[in-house]
Design a protein around this motif. Structure first.
Motif, PDB file in Angstrom:
ATOM      1  N   VAL A 181      20.832  77.570  11.589  1.00 31.83           N
ATOM      2  CA  VAL A 181      22.294  77.892  11.067  1.00 31.83           C
ATOM      3  C   VAL A 181      21.937  78.202   9.741  1.00 31.83           C
ATOM      4  CG1 VAL A 181      24.443  76.786  10.411  1.00 31.83           C
ATOM      5  CG2 VAL A 181      23.641  76.374  12.557  1.00 31.83           C
ATOM      6  N   VAL A 182      21.289  77.386   9.056  1.00 32.46           N
ATOM      7  CA  VAL A 182      21.252  77.769   7.480  1.00 32.46           C
ATOM      8  C   VAL A 182      20.198  78.866   7.384  1.00 32.46           C
ATOM      9  CG1 VAL A 182      20.400  76.788   5.211  1.00 32.46           C
ATOM     10  CG2 VAL A 182      21.419  75.102   6.932  1.00 32.46           C
ATOM     11  N   TYR A 183      19.349  79.088   7.948  1.00 34.05           N
ATOM     12  CA  TYR A 183      18.441  80.107   7.985  1.00 34.05           C
ATOM     13  C   TYR A 183      19.213  81.528   8.188  1.00 34.05           C
ATOM     14  CZ  TYR A 183      14.965  83.911   8.779  1.00 34.05           C
ATOM     15  OH  TYR A 183      14.268  85.122   8.733  1.00 34.05           O
ATOM     16  N   ALA A 184      20.143  81.679   9.082  1.00 36.69           N
ATOM     17  CA  ALA A 184      20.840  82.781   9.270  1.00 36.69           C
ATOM     18  C   ALA A 184      21.966  83.148   8.024  1.00 36.69           C
ATOM     19  CB  ALA A 184      21.797  82.504  10.715  1.00 36.69           C
ATOM     20  N   TYR A 185      22.457  82.215   7.629  1.00 35.36           N
ATOM     21  CA  TYR A 185      23.172  82.278   6.390  1.00 35.36           C
ATOM     22  C   TYR A 185      22.502  83.021   5.331  1.00 35.36           C
ATOM     23  CZ  TYR A 185      26.785  81.484   3.097  1.00 35.36           C
ATOM     24  OH  TYR A 185      27.469  81.493   1.925  1.00 35.36           O
ATOM     25  N   TRP A 186      21.232  81.902   4.900  1.00 33.32           N
ATOM     26  CA  TRP A 186      20.565  82.522   3.840  1.00 33.32           C
ATOM     27  C   TRP A 186      20.269  83.848   4.198  1.00 33.32           C
ATOM     28  CZ3 TRP A 186      15.174  84.201   4.363  1.00 33.32           C
ATOM     29  CH2 TRP A 186      14.804  84.169   3.257  1.00 33.32           C
ATOM     30  N   ALA A 187      19.602  84.528   5.152  1.00 29.39           N
ATOM     31  CA  ALA A 187      19.526  85.957   5.447  1.00 29.39           C
ATOM     32  C   ALA A 187      20.499  86.913   5.038  1.00 29.39           C
ATOM     33  CB  ALA A 187      18.886  86.046   6.653  1.00 29.39           C
ATOM     34  N   ASP A 188      21.776  86.290   5.470  1.00 25.72           N
ATOM     35  CA  ASP A 188      23.061  87.111   5.094  1.00 25.72           C
ATOM     36  C   ASP A 188      23.232  87.039   3.610  1.00 25.72           C
ATOM     37  OD1 ASP A 188      23.430  87.784   7.582  1.00 25.72           O
ATOM     38  OD2 ASP A 188      25.279  86.379   8.049  1.00 25.72           O
ATOM     39  N   VAL A 189      22.836  85.892   2.830  1.00 22.82           N
ATOM     40  CA  VAL A 189      23.262  85.850   1.575  1.00 22.82           C
ATOM     41  C   VAL A 189      22.307  86.649   0.890  1.00 22.82           C
ATOM     42  CG1 VAL A 189      23.433  84.239  -0.652  1.00 22.82           C
ATOM     43  CG2 VAL A 189      24.547  83.564   1.565  1.00 22.82           C
ATOM     44  N   ASN A 190      21.059  86.671   1.109  1.00 24.69           N
ATOM     45  CA  ASN A 190      19.877  87.087   0.172  1.00 24.69           C
ATOM     46  C   ASN A 190      19.973  86.571  -1.463  1.00 24.69           C
ATOM     47  OD1 ASN A 190      18.591  88.592   2.161  1.00 24.69           O
ATOM     48  ND2 ASN A 190      19.785  90.549   1.668  1.00 24.69           N
ATOM     49  N   PRO A 191      19.564  85.385  -1.456  1.00 22.76           N
ATOM     50  CA  PRO A 191      19.707  84.685  -2.831  1.00 22.76           C
ATOM     51  C   PRO A 191      18.720  85.381  -3.713  1.00 22.76           C
ATOM     52  CG  PRO A 191      19.579  83.065  -1.080  1.00 22.76           C
ATOM     53  CD  PRO A 191      19.171  84.375  -0.394  1.00 22.76           C
ATOM     54  N   ASP A 192      18.877  85.141  -5.132  1.00 19.39           N
ATOM     55  CA  ASP A 192      17.865  85.537  -6.080  1.00 19.39           C
ATOM     56  C   ASP A 192      17.195  84.492  -6.356  1.00 19.39           C
ATOM     57  OD1 ASP A 192      18.639  88.242  -6.635  1.00 19.39           O
ATOM     58  OD2 ASP A 192      20.461  87.501  -6.998  1.00 19.39           O
ATOM     59  N   PHE A 193      17.526  83.147  -6.243  1.00 18.49           N
ATOM     60  CA  PHE A 193      16.707  81.988  -6.757  1.00 18.49           C
ATOM     61  C   PHE A 193      17.285  80.858  -5.990  1.00 18.49           C
ATOM     62  CE2 PHE A 193      17.169  78.906 -10.440  1.00 18.49           C
ATOM     63  CZ  PHE A 193      15.956  78.356 -10.309  1.00 18.49           C
ATOM     64  N   ALA A 194      16.616  79.743  -5.822  1.00 19.61           N
ATOM     65  CA  ALA A 194      16.998  78.542  -5.025  1.00 19.61           C
ATOM     66  C   ALA A 194      16.399  77.343  -5.608  1.00 19.61           C
ATOM     67  CB  ALA A 194      16.528  78.661  -3.455  1.00 19.61           C
ATOM     68  N   ILE A 195      17.220  76.404  -5.592  1.00 24.65           N
ATOM     69  CA  ILE A 195      16.877  74.927  -6.020  1.00 24.65           C
ATOM     70  C   ILE A 195      17.132  73.959  -4.873  1.00 24.65           C
ATOM     71  CG2 ILE A 195      17.062  73.237  -7.750  1.00 24.65           C
ATOM     72  CD1 ILE A 195      18.516  75.214  -9.649  1.00 24.65           C
ATOM     73  N   ASP A 196      16.110  73.118  -4.717  1.00 18.72           N
ATOM     74  CA  ASP A 196      16.066  72.237  -3.520  1.00 18.72           C
ATOM     75  C   ASP A 196      16.206  70.847  -4.010  1.00 18.72           C
ATOM     76  OD1 ASP A 196      15.966  71.276  -0.867  1.00 18.72           O
ATOM     77  OD2 ASP A 196      13.803  71.734  -0.645  1.00 18.72           O
ATOM     78  N   LEU A 197      16.876  69.817  -3.649  1.00 17.18           N
ATOM     79  CA  LEU A 197      17.033  68.530  -4.246  1.00 17.18           C
ATOM     80  C   LEU A 197      16.474  67.315  -3.067  1.00 17.18           C
ATOM     81  CD1 LEU A 197      20.439  68.917  -6.077  1.00 17.18           C
ATOM     82  CD2 LEU A 197      18.256  69.327  -6.995  1.00 17.18           C
ATOM     83  N   HIS A 198      15.751  66.587  -3.856  1.00 19.39           N
ATOM     84  CA  HIS A 198      15.196  65.308  -3.006  1.00 19.39           C
ATOM     85  C   HIS A 198      15.010  64.156  -3.653  1.00 19.39           C
ATOM     86  CE1 HIS A 198      13.540  67.907   0.463  1.00 19.39           C
ATOM     87  NE2 HIS A 198      13.672  69.006  -0.659  1.00 19.39           N
TER      88      HIS A 198
END
Ligand SMILES: [Zn+2]
Length: 377
Positions: A181-198
């Protein structure tokens, strides 16, 4: 005599390594720390329903600035929950912020929601600049099933198998529906930059007795086996050095580089080089089922906050400042990226962030690679 001592030392170090990286303890070295079932009281953290309510409230009072929606058109979680996205801003630069891909890492969701609220309400100049120049995509609770179970992973409905969603973006295919689900959405958005929180367990800043409150991470090690050949070696170092400079003097923070397998006695640690991690796959331009045929990719970094509900180490007293440092780090990095300030940073300032001298790289494709070796990519 000396050489025997050295041999004993080397042998014991090797044994520690073998124990540390055996499969049983491997999980303890993953970003986010151990994955045991949580038994900490999590009443002080946000439930899935509370997150939805907050998102709807923010959207409702944002005067049209914030758009909240689900990814239902791509699918739902293994247990049938919707994955929520909040979109804000009108600019061309697309920034992706994801939190709680590990369901037992709670405060980062709160931090993401606080930042969303700032973008929805604040009229301050820095905020307006960000909203003019960029569009932000927040996924405040990537793993709703794990969040509800207070568990690092999600659980496959068919088999009951536990899946770490941050090891599931591989070319071989995704095991959990959340990843698809999230991958398909990411491939549609084509972001320029990402931040991941842990969140991570306890560790100490190298050369000090200070407990690390915040670690700055790049999931493909800078100057390591993979990153130099895919083009984001300098920009990711600049991003983390920028955050360090912005935050190091903020009260209560003890910031260092994200490392695993830290051996205080030997004074060594390992960087990670995890190609199946979500933000790694983003940097490598994963093309799964031809959803990303042009191989779009972009730089990505992650933050690790001290404390984990599974370890009973998330004290309510400290929640406020731990959330605040995340909020401030996110806010400043987004602003620095949007304004181009990040690109003015000397990439070598990355090495000003405290770190344990490098013993090697922990990988998900070739075991442990000693420092200095280059596996190529
Ligand atoms: Zn995590």
């Amino acid at each position: 005599m000396k050489s025997i001592k050295r041999l004993i030392k080397m042998t014991s170090a090797l044994m520690i390594l073998m124990v540390a990286f055996s499969s049983a303890t491997y999980a303890a070295l993953q970003p986010g720390g151990p994955s045991t079932n949580g038994n900490t009281n999590i009443n002080s953290t946000l439930s899935y329903q509370e997150v939805i309510k907050i998102l709807e409230d923010i959207e409702g009072s944002s005067k049209g600035k914030v758009d909240v929606f689900t990814l239902d058109q791509y699918g739902k979680s293994e247990q049938g929950r919707s994955i929520y996205v909040a979109k804000v801003g009108k600019g061309p630069q697309k920034i992706w912020i994801q939190a709680q891909i590990h369901g037992n890492e709670k405060l980062v969701t709160e931090a993401a929601l606080q930042l969303l609220k700032t973008y929805a309400k604040s009229g301050e100049k820095d905020v307006e600049k960000v909203l003019e120049e960029s569009t932000l995509y927040f996924i405040p609770m990537y793993n709703p099933d794990g969040a509800e179970m207070n568990l690092r992973q999600t659980k496959l409905t068919d088999s009951g198998k536990l899946i770490d969603l941050n090891r599931d973006w591989t070319a071989a295919g995704f095991e959990a529906v959340e990843s698809r689900v999230v991958y398909a959405y990411w491939a549609d958005v084509n972001p320029d930059f990402a931040i991941d929180l842990h969140h991570q367990g306890f560790k100490q800043v190298y050369g000090t007795n200070e407990s690390t409150s915040f670690s700055l991470g790049i999931s493909l090690a800078p100057d390591g086996p993979t990153l130099p050949s895919i083009g984001y070696n300098e920009i990711t170092k600049q991003m983390m050095a920028y955050v360090y400079d912005e935050l190091k003097d903020y009260g209560y923070t003890h910031i260092d580089r994200y490392q695993v397998g830290v051996d205080r006695e030997a004074g060594t640690g390992y960087d990670i080089d995890i190609r199946g991690g979500v933000v790694s796959a983003m940097m490598m331009g994963l093309n799964y089922k031809n959803l990303n045929p042009e191989g779009h990719s972009h730089p990505a970094v992650f933050f690790e906050t001290k404390g984990n509900t599974s370890e009973s180490s998330l004290g309510q007293k400290s929640n406020g400042y731990l959330t605040k440092q995340n909020y401030l780090a996110l806010k400043s990095l987004v602003h620095g990226y949007v304004t181009g300030e990040v690109e003015k940073v000397n990439p070598d300032d990355w090495y000003n962030i405290p770190y344990y001298p490098l013993a090697g790289y922990l990988t998900d494709y070739n075991g442990v690679i000693p420092a200095g070796a280059n596996s190529g990519y």
